[in-house]
Design a protein around this motif. Structure first.
Motif, short mmCIF file in Angstrom:
data_model
loop_
_atom_site.label_atom_id
_atom_site.label_comp_id
_atom_site.label_asym_id
_atom_site.label_seq_id
_atom_site.Cartn_x
_atom_site.Cartn_y
_atom_site.Cartn_z
N MET A 13 -12.50 -4.43 12.29
CA MET A 13 -12.40 -3.08 11.23
C MET A 13 -11.71 -1.92 11.85
N ARG A 14 -11.03 -1.50 10.85
CA ARG A 14 -10.23 -0.42 11.23
C ARG A 14 -10.22 0.93 9.63
N ALA A 26 0.82 -1.09 -0.08
CA ALA A 26 0.06 -0.09 0.09
C ALA A 26 0.74 1.20 0.05
N THR A 27 0.22 2.29 -0.74
CA THR A 27 1.06 3.61 -0.61
C THR A 27 0.07 4.75 -0.12
N GLU A 36 0.19 4.53 10.40
CA GLU A 36 -0.57 3.74 11.27
C GLU A 36 -0.84 2.15 10.79
N LEU A 37 -0.41 2.03 9.47
CA LEU A 37 -1.07 0.54 8.99
C LEU A 37 -0.55 -0.19 9.59
N PRO A 38 0.87 -0.68 9.94
CA PRO A 38 1.16 -1.71 10.47
C PRO A 38 0.56 -2.07 11.81
N GLY A 39 0.46 -1.09 12.81
CA GLY A 39 -0.24 -1.21 14.02
C GLY A 39 -1.62 -1.55 13.89
N PRO A 56 -7.98 6.62 1.80
CA PRO A 56 -7.94 5.56 3.12
C PRO A 56 -8.23 4.17 2.90
N LEU A 57 -7.72 3.36 3.69
CA LEU A 57 -7.91 2.30 3.63
C LEU A 57 -9.12 1.56 4.68
N LEU A 58 -9.72 0.57 4.42
CA LEU A 58 -10.47 -0.04 5.42
C LEU A 58 -10.20 -1.53 5.80
#
Length: 469
Positions: free
Chosen positions: A160-161, A140-141, A168-171, A146-148
């Motif tokens: 769900m996040r 992802a870039t 913030e993606l890895p955490g 935003p991603l769900l």
């Protein structure tokens, strides 16, 4: 075959709702209950009840082996799973069938195909159903945001996040996987683009084993908290006929692709531009099914039972819809305090008895709301010739309801139904994110005093009268 005795592998309002249809059809009923539910309404309403020792769901309602054993011991010849718990568990469906019982649900094979959202999306893509392209979290870039993040094996908002910052993606992936493991026993998480201002629109389907599949209109379920629905309505307002037909066609295609039978729901995300994307297929009866029943004049549970007995749907096409229906979920929770669940004695619970209103509940006044299960008290449904009439009827019914005991979301529901964005059908899943502060603002001093007085009177009325000393 003809079903004579049905066990409902569930609790609360959905068990009571299934029992209601069984009584109308002359089918005997069997409840299962945990120790925490020993005095629950669904136990009181059943003809027979079988204890599942323990209180936690993992010890009781999620123990498929115990549920099957209870059905056999009680002389049931069929099992209805309700929603939640084991309702979308293919292994449980097989176990019921292998025990010689009728499974009131879709084939285990269809449940298995739709159980994983990632596999379901692959299947739907092959069938030509529109969907959002998945994003590989590792690749992802910033341009993908935003991603769900979503749990592959479950729903109800767990796992769900929303990720708006790449750092913030890895955490968030780790947290989502941990939550998915705890809730569903499966750590698989996937990512897809998050659609801002999207609407949650779904199509109810009903299919028999003769190849007939009904698309029973649309529902809008956009008003959600923590990705869980709060207010639902049918039909979904503001969709043009071309989009409705496209959603119906996609839903029927999805059902046929997995050899579906019984009641199910195909969920879509509709973008602000009106583009629909497949989300998932729920292989069970939905919580919000009453709005569809009201609009189409059907009993979906009766149809489930009929199809499970091997009967065809009564016609090639469903009846014509009539009017508009809106449902509100009444929760024992405090929306002003991060939706915190509430427990304690439900002193009084009464809803006005008016034409066009329906109450589905697992509680009556005097019951206790415990800590072990979902805090939903009831679903209140209004049906009227037009959307404004149905919304007005529901808001006023909730406002007039006598609900004394733990804090509920009743005021939030009334204010939401009267909010200009809702009455104007400007709906999307961010409604509560934008409006929660205004919707939970403290009531005036007079209203607080009145509520306290009503609660005190309810407590006094509940105390046994004492004679002279």
């Amino acid at each position: 075959m003809t079903i004579s005795t049905l066990l409902v592998a569930n609790r609360g309002e959905i068990a009571c709702r299934v029992f209601r249809t069984c009584r109308a059809l002359g089918i005997a009923t069997v409840a299962v209950y945990s120790d925490a539910d020993a005095d629950a309404l669904h136990v009181r309403e059943a003809d027979t009840a079988v204890r599942l020792p323990g209180a936690a769901p993992a010890e009781t309602y999620l123990r498929g082996d115990l549920v099957v054993r209870a059905a056999l011991a009680a002389g049931a010849d069929a099992v209805h799973p309700g929603y939640g718990f084991l309702s979308e568990n293919a292994s449980f469906a097989r176990a019921v069938r292998d025990a010689g019982l009728v499974w009131v649900g879709p084939p285990a094979e269809a449940i298995g195909l739709m159980a994983s959202k990632t596999r379901a999306k692959e299947l739907m893509a092959a069938a030509g159903v529109p969907l959002l392209a998945p994003v590989d979290p590792a690749a992802a870039t910033a341009g993908d945001l935003p991603l769900l993040l979503k749990a592959a094996a479950g729903g109800g908002g767990r796992g769900m996040r929303i990720v708006r910052e790449l750092g913030e993606l890895p955490g968030e992936l780790t947290a989502a996987a941990a939550e998915a493991t705890a809730a569903f026993g499966d750590a698989e998480v996937f990512a897809e683009p998050y659609v801002e201002r999207g609407r949650h629109v779904e199509v109810q389907v009903m299919a028999d084993d003769r190849g007939t599949v009904w698309a029973l209109g649309t529902r809008d379920c956009s008003l959600q908290r923590r990705h869980q629905k709060v207010i639902e309505e049918a039909p979904a307002p503001g969709l043009d006929q071309a989009l409705r037909e496209r959603l119906h066609e996609a839903a029927v295609t999805a059902a046929r692709a997995v050899g579906y039978r019984g009641a199910g729901t195909v969920e879509f995300l509709v973008s602000a531009e009106g583009r629909p994307y497949f989300l998932e297929m729920n292989t069970r009866l939905q919580v919000e099914h009453p709005v569809t029943e009201a609009v189409f004049g059907l009993d979906l549970v009766a149809l489930q039972l009929s199809v499970a007995e091997g009967a065809p749907l009564p016609a090639e096409a469903p009846p014509e819809p009539r009017g508009h229906a809106v449902e509100a979920r009444l929760y024992a929770e405090d929306p002003a305090r991060d939706w915190r669940p509430q427990t304690g004695a439900l002193l009084t619970f009464e809803l006005p008895d008016e034409p066009g209103l329906r109450l589905d509940t697992g509680y009556t006044g005097g019951d206790t709301i415990g800590v072990h299960y979902d805090p939903m008290l009831a679903k209140v449904v209004a049906h009227a010739p037009t959307r404004p009439e149905a919304v007005r009827l529901l808001a006023r019914a909730l406002e007039r309801a006598r609900v004394h005991g733990p804090v509920t979301n009743r005021d939030l529901l009334v204010r939401s139904l009267r909010h200009p964005d809702f009455t104007g059908a400007r709906l999307d899943t961010g409604f509560f994110d934008r409006h929660l502060a205004a919707l939970t603002a403290p009531a005036g001093e007079g209203a607080v005093r009145l509520a306290a007085t009503a609660a005190a009177l309810a407590r006094a009325a509940d105390r046994p009268a004492r004679g002279p000393a």
